[in-house]
Design a protein around this motif. Sequence first.
Motif, PDB file in Angstrom:
ATOM      1  N   ASN A   1       0.806  -1.218   0.000  1.00 45.75           N
ATOM      2  CA  ASN A   1       0.000   0.000   0.000  1.00 45.75           C
ATOM      3  C   ASN A   1       0.845   1.277   0.000  1.00 45.75           C
ATOM      4  O   ASN A   1       0.481   2.284   0.581  1.00 45.75           O
ATOM      5  CB  ASN A   1      -1.013   0.001   1.158  1.00 45.75           C
ATOM      6  CG  ASN A   1      -0.360   0.015   2.521  1.00 45.75           C
ATOM      7  OD1 ASN A   1       0.816  -0.293   2.666  1.00 45.75           O
ATOM      8  ND2 ASN A   1      -1.134   0.374   3.527  1.00 45.75           N
TER       9      ASN A   1
ATOM     10  N   GLY B   1      -6.710   2.432  -3.029  1.00 44.28           N
ATOM     11  CA  GLY B   1      -5.914   3.238  -2.112  1.00 44.28           C
ATOM     12  C   GLY B   1      -5.558   4.589  -2.698  1.00 44.28           C
ATOM     13  O   GLY B   1      -5.570   5.603  -2.000  1.00 44.28           O
TER      14      GLY B   1
ATOM     15  N   ALA C   1      -4.583  -1.231  -1.075  1.00 47.21           N
ATOM     16  CA  ALA C   1      -3.621  -1.420  -2.162  1.00 47.21           C
ATOM     17  C   ALA C   1      -4.265  -1.039  -3.496  1.00 47.21           C
ATOM     18  O   ALA C   1      -5.484  -1.082  -3.649  1.00 47.21           O
ATOM     19  CB  ALA C   1      -3.148  -2.870  -2.201  1.00 47.21           C
TER      20      ALA C   1
END
Length: 163
Positions: A15, A106, A102
Motif C-alpha cells: 500500500n 488506495g 492497495a
Amino acid sequence: MNPLSDHEIRKSFVNCSRKDAANLPLPPGLRQLDWSRLEYLGWRDRQDPRRGFAVVPTSEGPVGLVLQTGAVPGGRARAAMCAWCEDVYLADSAVLYVARRAGQAGRDGSTVGTLICENFTCSENARKRPPLPYKGFDMEAFIAERIEGLRHRAAAFAASVLR
C-alpha cells in the motif's frame, strides 16, 4: 514467522509506492529478532511516531502494510482490546491504525482500520499465561489457540487491504 531479509521486507509492501518502500525505516534490532516467536513483524517509525509498519505472513507470501494512527505514543488512551491478539490486559494501549488499501482503491483514498497494540506487542501478548482458571485447564492448548487466532486475524486484515 519465517525470517525476512531487508529486501524481502521492502518488497512485501502493498500500500505504498516502490520508491516509498525503498525508503522505509527498517525495524530496530532486525538481526536479533527471534522470528520463531513472531506471528507478524510490526514496528513504529522513529521519525514519525504516528506511522507504523506491519509485515504479515499469508499463504501468498509476506504482505507489508504502512499504517497511520492519530494516537501519540505513550499518550492517554481509552482502554480498548486489540483486534489482533484480543488481549484485555495490555501493557500498551490498543490504538486505531488505518491502512490505505492497495492499488487504485488506495490511490482513490479508500482505507481500512483496526485496533492494534500501540507498539505491536501482539505476539508477546498471545503467549502470556493467564491465571489458571480451573483444575485441568490445558494452558499450552490455550496459548496455541491464541497464537493461531492472532495469525488468522492479522492475515484477514492484510487481505482486506489487498481487496
